[in-house]
Design a protein around this motif. Structure first.
Motif, PDB file in Angstrom:
ATOM      1  N   HIS B 160     -17.052 -22.894   7.238  1.00  0.00           N
ATOM      2  CA  HIS B 160     -15.742 -23.159   7.854  1.00  0.00           C
ATOM      3  C   HIS B 160     -14.664 -22.920   6.821  1.00  0.00           C
ATOM      4  O   HIS B 160     -14.700 -23.510   5.733  1.00  0.00           O
ATOM      5  CB  HIS B 160     -15.714 -24.606   8.365  1.00  0.00           C
ATOM      6  CG  HIS B 160     -16.779 -24.895   9.375  1.00  0.00           C
ATOM      7  ND1 HIS B 160     -16.509 -25.150  10.691  1.00  0.00           N
ATOM      8  CD2 HIS B 160     -18.135 -24.918   9.261  1.00  0.00           C
ATOM      9  CE1 HIS B 160     -17.655 -25.330  11.353  1.00  0.00           C
ATOM     10  NE2 HIS B 160     -18.653 -25.201  10.509  1.00  0.00           N
ATOM     11  N   TYR B 161     -13.712 -22.084   7.178  1.00  0.00           N
ATOM     12  CA  TYR B 161     -12.731 -21.661   6.178  1.00  0.00           C
ATOM     13  C   TYR B 161     -11.485 -22.542   6.181  1.00  0.00           C
ATOM     14  O   TYR B 161     -11.016 -22.955   7.236  1.00  0.00           O
ATOM     15  CB  TYR B 161     -12.342 -20.205   6.429  1.00  0.00           C
ATOM     16  CG  TYR B 161     -11.568 -19.586   5.291  1.00  0.00           C
ATOM     17  CD1 TYR B 161     -11.974 -19.777   3.978  1.00  0.00           C
ATOM     18  CD2 TYR B 161     -10.435 -18.823   5.521  1.00  0.00           C
ATOM     19  CE1 TYR B 161     -11.267 -19.225   2.927  1.00  0.00           C
ATOM     20  CE2 TYR B 161      -9.723 -18.254   4.475  1.00  0.00           C
ATOM     21  CZ  TYR B 161     -10.142 -18.463   3.175  1.00  0.00           C
ATOM     22  OH  TYR B 161      -9.441 -17.910   2.134  1.00  0.00           O
ATOM     23  N   ARG B 162     -10.964 -22.818   4.995  1.00  0.00           N
ATOM     24  CA  ARG B 162      -9.730 -23.598   4.844  1.00  0.00           C
ATOM     25  C   ARG B 162      -8.563 -22.765   4.349  1.00  0.00           C
ATOM     26  O   ARG B 162      -7.469 -23.278   4.165  1.00  0.00           O
ATOM     27  CB  ARG B 162      -9.916 -24.718   3.810  1.00  0.00           C
ATOM     28  CG  ARG B 162     -10.806 -25.833   4.228  1.00  0.00           C
ATOM     29  CD  ARG B 162     -10.581 -27.075   3.380  1.00  0.00           C
ATOM     30  NE  ARG B 162     -11.504 -28.103   3.786  1.00  0.00           N
ATOM     31  CZ  ARG B 162     -11.330 -28.924   4.832  1.00  0.00           C
ATOM     32  NH1 ARG B 162     -10.246 -28.842   5.573  1.00  0.00           N
ATOM     33  NH2 ARG B 162     -12.229 -29.823   5.139  1.00  0.00           N
ATOM     34  N   GLY B 163      -8.805 -21.502   4.063  1.00  0.00           N
ATOM     35  CA  GLY B 163      -7.777 -20.701   3.405  1.00  0.00           C
ATOM     36  C   GLY B 163      -7.876 -20.888   1.905  1.00  0.00           C
ATOM     37  O   GLY B 163      -8.593 -21.762   1.419  1.00  0.00           O
ATOM     38  N   GLY B 165      -9.423 -19.430  -0.339  1.00  0.00           N
ATOM     39  CA  GLY B 165     -10.741 -19.291  -0.963  1.00  0.00           C
ATOM     40  C   GLY B 165     -11.630 -20.517  -0.863  1.00  0.00           C
ATOM     41  O   GLY B 165     -12.709 -20.548  -1.461  1.00  0.00           O
ATOM     42  N   GLU B 166     -11.207 -21.522  -0.122  1.00  0.00           N
ATOM     43  CA  GLU B 166     -12.008 -22.741  -0.009  1.00  0.00           C
ATOM     44  C   GLU B 166     -12.752 -22.810   1.313  1.00  0.00           C
ATOM     45  O   GLU B 166     -12.173 -22.537   2.378  1.00  0.00           O
ATOM     46  CB  GLU B 166     -11.114 -23.975  -0.121  1.00  0.00           C
ATOM     47  CG  GLU B 166     -10.532 -24.153  -1.504  1.00  0.00           C
ATOM     48  CD  GLU B 166      -9.827 -25.500  -1.661  1.00  0.00           C
ATOM     49  OE1 GLU B 166      -8.855 -25.549  -2.411  1.00  0.00           O
ATOM     50  OE2 GLU B 166     -10.256 -26.475  -1.016  1.00  0.00           O
ATOM     51  N   PHE B 167     -13.991 -23.238   1.239  1.00  0.00           N
ATOM     52  CA  PHE B 167     -14.823 -23.366   2.438  1.00  0.00           C
ATOM     53  C   PHE B 167     -15.365 -24.784   2.583  1.00  0.00           C
ATOM     54  O   PHE B 167     -15.624 -25.470   1.590  1.00  0.00           O
ATOM     55  CB  PHE B 167     -16.025 -22.421   2.366  1.00  0.00           C
ATOM     56  CG  PHE B 167     -15.661 -20.981   2.499  1.00  0.00           C
ATOM     57  CD1 PHE B 167     -15.632 -20.369   3.740  1.00  0.00           C
ATOM     58  CD2 PHE B 167     -15.323 -20.234   1.385  1.00  0.00           C
ATOM     59  CE1 PHE B 167     -15.285 -19.035   3.871  1.00  0.00           C
ATOM     60  CE2 PHE B 167     -14.968 -18.896   1.505  1.00  0.00           C
ATOM     61  CZ  PHE B 167     -14.944 -18.297   2.744  1.00  0.00           C
ATOM     62  N   MET B 168     -15.559 -25.168   3.838  1.00  0.00           N
ATOM     63  CA  MET B 168     -16.292 -26.396   4.159  1.00  0.00           C
ATOM     64  C   MET B 168     -17.593 -25.939   4.804  1.00  0.00           C
ATOM     65  O   MET B 168     -17.588 -25.022   5.622  1.00  0.00           O
ATOM     66  CB  MET B 168     -15.476 -27.258   5.134  1.00  0.00           C
ATOM     67  CG  MET B 168     -16.143 -28.560   5.540  1.00  0.00           C
ATOM     68  SD  MET B 168     -17.185 -28.408   7.028  1.00  0.00           S
ATOM     69  CE  MET B 168     -15.964 -28.399   8.339  1.00  0.00           C
ATOM     70  N   LEU B 169     -18.687 -26.531   4.386  1.00  0.00           N
ATOM     71  CA  LEU B 169     -19.973 -26.223   5.020  1.00  0.00           C
ATOM     72  C   LEU B 169     -20.295 -27.326   6.024  1.00  0.00           C
ATOM     73  O   LEU B 169     -19.973 -28.500   5.801  1.00  0.00           O
ATOM     74  CB  LEU B 169     -21.079 -26.133   3.962  1.00  0.00           C
ATOM     75  CG  LEU B 169     -20.834 -25.061   2.894  1.00  0.00           C
ATOM     76  CD1 LEU B 169     -21.933 -25.090   1.837  1.00  0.00           C
ATOM     77  CD2 LEU B 169     -20.738 -23.673   3.526  1.00  0.00           C
ATOM     78  N   SER B 170     -20.920 -26.941   7.122  1.00  0.00           N
ATOM     79  CA  SER B 170     -21.218 -27.955   8.138  1.00  0.00           C
ATOM     80  C   SER B 170     -22.154 -29.004   7.554  1.00  0.00           C
ATOM     81  O   SER B 170     -23.035 -28.706   6.752  1.00  0.00           O
ATOM     82  CB  SER B 170     -21.820 -27.316   9.378  1.00  0.00           C
ATOM     83  OG  SER B 170     -23.082 -26.767   9.119  1.00  0.00           O
ATOM     84  N   GLY B 171     -21.915 -30.259   7.952  1.00  0.00           N
ATOM     85  CA  GLY B 171     -22.689 -31.367   7.411  1.00  0.00           C
ATOM     86  C   GLY B 171     -23.616 -31.972   8.442  1.00  0.00           C
ATOM     87  O   GLY B 171     -24.239 -31.260   9.234  1.00  0.00           O
ATOM     88  N   ALA B 172     -23.685 -33.290   8.433  1.00  0.00           N
ATOM     89  CA  ALA B 172     -24.624 -34.011   9.302  1.00  0.00           C
ATOM     90  C   ALA B 172     -24.340 -33.766  10.777  1.00  0.00           C
ATOM     91  O   ALA B 172     -23.193 -33.603  11.188  1.00  0.00           O
ATOM     92  CB  ALA B 172     -24.523 -35.507   8.999  1.00  0.00           C
TER      93      ALA B 172
END
Lengths: 186, 186
Positions: B160-163, B165-172
């Motif tokens: 999941h992109y935040r702009g 260059g930062e990403f969030m990866l799916s969690g629980a």
């Protein structure tokens, strides 16, 4: 409940919170009444002006409230509010005052006539910018005109809906691919 | 690289994968050429027909390819492909054949003339359903006409992109609030 300290945030940067796809709470007001709805179908459409597209079913009590007031606040809740987010989606503003029922604190909008939810991590005050897709798709295009975001934690633990009662919670955050980016392609 | 086994999936259920907000890869073809782009701005718009709204900047090589072919495949990549997803967003189909450059396998669409990406967890074949918002907002409304989803794992680890260059990866993943749901409000 959370009591986030917030600060102003550039409206062109709301994608930092919305693009990962969290479920959000939409608050609105009309003629002395207010309401809150749970919303999963939204997308960033533009940086400047800061546009967000949203699907609000006409079956929702909020639909007419937003259409008439031409405003709303998009609030980003965090995982601690998950049960409340579910319960908000399970009842209608026709029957209950959701701020009261769920012990949420309305904060008057500064740029729009709609209440923000204090307990959420971020509050984006929105003006209805384009209604041409409302009739056919229940799609509202909002311009974010004022944004407030919590000062801590740096990134929120958000709630992402899959339908059928299943949620994904936001996981690890990483900048490890940042050096690969060509800035002009961001 | 992944070699997912996939099966047909009800098009009305694509929200199970798209609503949590993953970054996706959009593949398209026109006159013997194909292309892939990385896309973060999309939302589910309707269950039936299965509609998805997407913003594709007119600066992208894919823009004209999609507009002319009136088709694309929305592919959901998983975390193992993250570096590739970044690199795909960093170059243009004007200069390179992205399937070849990134060793991705094109699979001809069955319902549309656009290639799916075999290495992705899910492939949604889309027909362009409404272009009225293209000129003003670069917004395409697609109908998903065929969906294929990996049989395992049950839920994908998405990006999941935040702009910036930062990403969030799916969690629980959790169903713990499922019992609170009133099915008619889902």
């Amino acid at each position: 409940m959370n009591n986030y300290t917030k600060k102003d945030f550039p409206v062109a940067n709301v994608r930092r919170l919305l693009e990962p796809g969290p479920i959000v709470l939409v608050s609105s007001a009309w003629k002395g009444k207010s309401n809150i709805m749970t919303m999963g179908w939204h997308m960033v459409m533009e940086f400047q002006p800061s546009l967000v597209g949203c699907i609000v079913s006409s079956a929702n009590h909020s639909f007419e409230m937003i259409r008439k007031s031409r405003a709303c606040v998009i609030n980003v809740p965090t995982a601690d509010l998950a049960a409340t987010v579910v319960d908000i989606g399970n009842c209608s503003g026709r029957d209950v005052d959701k701020f009261e029922k769920f012990s949420l604190t309305p904060e008057p909008g500064v740029a729009v006539r709609a209440p923000a939810i204090r307990e959420c991590y971020a509050n984006f005050e929105c003006r209805l910018a384009d209604t041409r897709m409302v009739r056919k798709y229940n799609m509202f295009i909002f311009e974010v005109v004022r944004a407030r975001v919590a000062t801590a934690p740096k990134l929120p633990k958000t709630i992402h809906y899959r339908g059928d009662g299943e949620f994904m919670l936001s996981g690890a955050e990483t900048r490890k691919w940042r050096k690969r980016f060509r800035p002009e392609m961001l």
